[in-house]
Scaffold this active site. Structure first.
Site, PDB file in Angstrom:
ATOM      1  N   LYS A 251       0.886  -1.309  -0.039  1.00  0.00           N
ATOM      2  CA  LYS A 251       0.086   0.073  -0.080  1.00  0.00           C
ATOM      3  C   LYS A 251       0.849   1.284   0.015  1.00  0.00           C
ATOM      4  O   LYS A 251       0.587   2.383  -0.622  1.00  0.00           O
ATOM      5  CB  LYS A 251      -0.944  -0.294   1.145  1.00  0.00           C
ATOM      6  CG  LYS A 251      -1.974  -0.948   0.992  1.00  0.00           C
ATOM      7  CD  LYS A 251      -2.802  -1.048   2.392  1.00  0.00           C
ATOM      8  CE  LYS A 251      -4.033  -1.980   2.228  1.00  0.00           C
ATOM      9  NZ  LYS A 251      -3.803  -3.416   2.111  1.00  0.00           N
TER      10      LYS A 251
ATOM     11  N   GLU B   9      -1.715   6.160   8.489  1.00  0.00           N
ATOM     12  CA  GLU B   9      -2.289   7.472   7.812  1.00  0.00           C
ATOM     13  C   GLU B   9      -3.369   8.049   8.513  1.00  0.00           C
ATOM     14  O   GLU B   9      -3.793   7.148   9.560  1.00  0.00           O
ATOM     15  CB  GLU B   9      -3.118   6.818   6.365  1.00  0.00           C
ATOM     16  CG  GLU B   9      -4.054   5.742   6.706  1.00  0.00           C
ATOM     17  CD  GLU B   9      -4.667   5.245   5.332  1.00  0.00           C
ATOM     18  OE1 GLU B   9      -4.029   5.274   4.430  1.00  0.00           O
ATOM     19  OE2 GLU B   9      -5.831   4.866   5.416  1.00  0.00           O
TER      20      GLU B   9
ATOM     21  N   HIS C 237     -13.037  -2.840  10.984  1.00  0.00           N
ATOM     22  CA  HIS C 237     -12.533  -2.472   9.760  1.00  0.00           C
ATOM     23  C   HIS C 237     -12.739  -3.547   8.703  1.00  0.00           C
ATOM     24  O   HIS C 237     -12.343  -3.426   7.598  1.00  0.00           O
ATOM     25  CB  HIS C 237     -10.946  -2.181   9.854  1.00  0.00           C
ATOM     26  CG  HIS C 237     -10.308  -1.097  10.949  1.00  0.00           C
ATOM     27  ND1 HIS C 237     -10.721   0.053  11.103  1.00  0.00           N
ATOM     28  CD2 HIS C 237      -9.763  -1.642  11.963  1.00  0.00           C
ATOM     29  CE1 HIS C 237     -10.204   0.493  12.156  1.00  0.00           C
ATOM     30  NE2 HIS C 237      -9.839  -0.579  12.726  1.00  0.00           N
TER      31      HIS C 237
ATOM     32  N   ARG D 248      -8.087  -7.984  -7.392  1.00  0.00           N
ATOM     33  CA  ARG D 248      -8.780  -9.208  -7.570  1.00  0.00           C
ATOM     34  C   ARG D 248     -10.399  -8.958  -7.675  1.00  0.00           C
ATOM     35  O   ARG D 248     -10.614  -7.554  -7.508  1.00  0.00           O
ATOM     36  CB  ARG D 248      -8.711 -10.080  -6.285  1.00  0.00           C
ATOM     37  CG  ARG D 248      -8.611  -9.081  -5.098  1.00  0.00           C
ATOM     38  CD  ARG D 248      -8.661  -9.846  -4.003  1.00  0.00           C
ATOM     39  NE  ARG D 248      -8.568  -9.193  -2.691  1.00  0.00           N
ATOM     40  CZ  ARG D 248      -9.766  -8.558  -1.878  1.00  0.00           C
ATOM     41  NH1 ARG D 248     -10.720  -8.858  -2.480  1.00  0.00           N
ATOM     42  NH2 ARG D 248      -9.391  -7.942  -0.725  1.00  0.00           N
TER      43      ARG D 248
END
Length: 647
Positions: free
Chosen positions: A116, A189, A224, A281
């Site tokens: 990421k 982040e 999450h 995907r």
């Protein structure tokens, strides 16, 4: 031309891919671990190959074993599904090196998005807005979200609201990421608690066409992990929607993408959006896109892999589709996963599983389990996805909530009631969506009664007693007497801990039940009881498994435990004792015997169903006993530790 396809996965996604393969005349190959030997995806495949072992690291994460399985079975293509090795560039290369067709993007594109942190760098260079955090965060950067660089699905993620929490969050996230994805790289982040999770479905071919096949809102999450998803994302202006689609297409073009993929964005309350990641995907939530576009995304994946061309323009979307993920878990107990035998699963109105087109009822069921399946600690706790399509969003929400209420689910506790209440919640219907929705409304969604079925527990207990009597009856109705006598007595324990004692007689004049003066019996059989309460007629479908009684009615589901009339004395748990809430493996211990602890302090972590679960001190005191160590396997109810209350 693909003739035989191996799905390098299990459960629901394997069955979903097999469904399209059957439609296209492609032979299917399954792989399975030892716990999955009798799983539905294994039974449905034309050929199945065993992967010895139980843990994912020994089975579904073994690229070498899966490639060998494809060769042994004569497959000429491999579909990775989602999770496990689906975003592993080395696995994709190994498939191609073996001379097999890879149903996915090029390995280089997977590698580009595999980290990421690297993905954000590439997207920033392509002009796609990204979220960034300082390498040395300060109080001004809070709150932060710690994320695994190599995976998703909520694993390896932690929210940090104080800098003092950061070291423990990094340690836990790294440990969880390493187990789930084989890499312990994590990053931070900014965390936007009121942000929305918006994603764009992409499909690209090898001829230069990249299509944005609509968007989805996936904001409703717990830990999450997505719980409710819908297409299209509600409340977006035409301009914002077009900008999101353009950014997603730019992201795909920047890495030479082909096949199915998803660009995920975080939408801030002020209308700005930021690239989060690109999933290389098929997504779990792809059915909602299929419902509003009329497309079979798996068929498109296969067509692209065979070199086919996509249409120049994406089809227009129609109506609204909402998906609810049905998990074996207890929302009232911090979403603890549940295990055990699934005796029955049925969704009235969904005639065929994995229907890619819109059904007459508007309902679709995608499930990885069937009656008789066992939910284990080895894999994700998702049982099924229930999807509803309707011309409007309110109609889709109503249809889905009703379908969940009417579903017959007999086995481990599920989040079904929470899902139905969420879909009926005024804030959901008013499109006030954000990633903290379930936390914000937790009291209403978990603490309040689920509805008529809960209030109906005393009447359901009466129905359970009458069904039990019907099963025991010979020539005369059980409890029937020519002369007045003592009433029949049965005791039941409801899921909320309330005990219901049923006292009734069946007389010449009909049913006489204490506490139910205006109730009459219409019909009683071991599997069905019909009662009238005043002018209302109530029907119950009854199923008994040992001492557990499931009663399904139009009002919902009630689960009761039949109690002995003369119970044996029970042992009392020592105050301050910590019992294992689920089967699992102890992965870390954070306190030592003799140490003073405070209520809520983490003492140890259990790993179950691919997630870590924190066990905390129940009260202030001293840790007087610790009965486990890292690596120990525990069953529900195992004594883990004891915290003595201070004198």
């Amino acid at each position: 031309m693909i003739t035989s396809l191996l799905v390098a996965n299990r459960g629901e996604i394997a069955r979903r891919v097999f469904r399209t393969c059957r439609d296209l005349g492609i032979a299917t190959v399954a792989v399975y671990s030892d716990p999955d030997a009798d799983a539905p995806h294994v039974r449905e495949a034309d050929t199945a190959v065993r992967l010895p072992g139980a843990a994912p690291a020994d089975t579904y994460l073994r690229a070498d074993l899966i490639v060998a399985a494809a060769r042994a079975a004569g497959a000429d293509a491999v579909h990775p599904g989602y999770g496990f090795l689906s975003e592993n560039a080395e696995f994709a290369r190994a498939v191609e090196d073996a001379g097999l067709t890879w149903i996915g993007p090029p390995p280089a594109a997977i590698a580009a998005m595999g980290s990421k942190t690297e993905a954000k760098r590439l997207m920033a260079a392509a002009g796609v807005p990204v979220l960034t955090a300082s390498a040395q965060p300060t109080e001004a950067d809070l709150p932060l979200l710690v994320k695994a660089a190599a995976g998703g699905g909520g694993r390896g993620m932690r929210i940090v609201r104080a800098l003092a929490e950061l070291p423990d969050a990094l340690l836990a996230a790294r440990a969880e990421a390493a187990k789930a994805f084989g890499s312990d790289e994590v990053f931070c982040e900014p965390y936007l608690p009121a942000g929305r999770h918006i994603e764009v479905q992409l499909m690209a071919d090898t001829h230069g066409t990249v299509l944005a096949l609509g968007d989805r809102d996936c904001s409703l999450q717990r830990r999450h992990q997505k719980v409710v998803e819908e297409a299209p994302a509600p409340g977006l202006s035409d301009t914002l929607r077009a900008d999101l689609h353009a950014a997603a297409v730019a992201a795909a073009r920047a890495i030479g993408y082909t096949g199915a993929g998803t660009a995920e964005f975080l939408l801030a309350p002020d209308g700005r959006f930021f690239f989060l990641e690109m999933n290389t995907r098929l997504q779990v939530e792809h059915p909602v896109t299929e419902c509003v576009t009329g497309l079979d995304l798996v068929a498109l994946q296969l067509a692209v892999a065979e070199g086919g061309k996509l249409p120049e323009q994406a089809p227009a979307t129609s109506g609204c589709a909402i998906e609810a993920r049905l998990y074996a878990e207890d929302p009232d107990q911090d979403w603890q996963p549940q295990t055990g035998r699934l005796h029955h699963i049925e969704l009235p109105g969904a005639p065929v599983e994995f229907t890619t087109g819109r059904t007459a009822s508007g309902l679709r069921l995608d499930s990885g389990v069937s009656a008789g399946s066992t939910v284990t600690v080895h894999y994700d706790a998702m049982l099924a996805k229930v999807i509803a399509w309707a011309p409007t969003r309110p109609a889709a929400a109503r249809l889905l909530a009703d379908a969940l209420t009417r579903a017959r689910l007999h086995g481990p506790r599920t989040n079904r009631e929470l899902l139905a209440r969420t879909l009926r919640h005024p804030a959901f219907l008013a499109e006030r969506l954000h990633t903290g929705f379930l936390t914000e409304h937790a009291a209403e969604l978990t603490a309040e009664p689920a509805g008529p079925a809960d209030k109906d527990a005393p009447l359901a207990a009466l129905a359970a007693a009458l069904a039990d009597a019907a099963g025991r009856r010979t020539h005369l109705p059980s409890g029937w007497r020519n002369l007045p006598s003592q009433p029949q007595v049965k005791r039941y324990l409801a899921a909320d801990g309330t005990e219901h004692e049923v006292r009734y007689r069946l007389t010449r004049d009909g049913l006489r039940a204490e506490g139910h003066p205006d109730t009459a019996l219409v019909e009683a059989a071991p599997d069905r009881v019909v009662l009238t309460v005043g002018p209302l007629r109530r029907s119950y479908a009854v199923a008994v498994y040992g001492t557990t009684v499931h009663l399904d009615s139009a009002a919902g589901a009630t689960v009761l435990t039949a109690l002995d009339r003369f119970p044996d004395p029970v042992e009392h748990t020592e105050p301050g004792a910590l019992l294992a809430p689920m089967p699992g493996t102890v992965v870390r211990v954070a306190a030592a015997v003799g140490e003073r602890v405070v209520a809520g302090q983490p003492l140890l972590w259990l790993e179950a169903m691919k997630m870590e679960h924190r066990i905390t001190a129940p009260t202030d005191g001293v840790l007087t006993d610790l009965h486990v160590a890292p690596g120990h396997q525990v069953e529900p109810g195992t004594l883990l530790a004891v915290v003595a209350e201070p004198a």
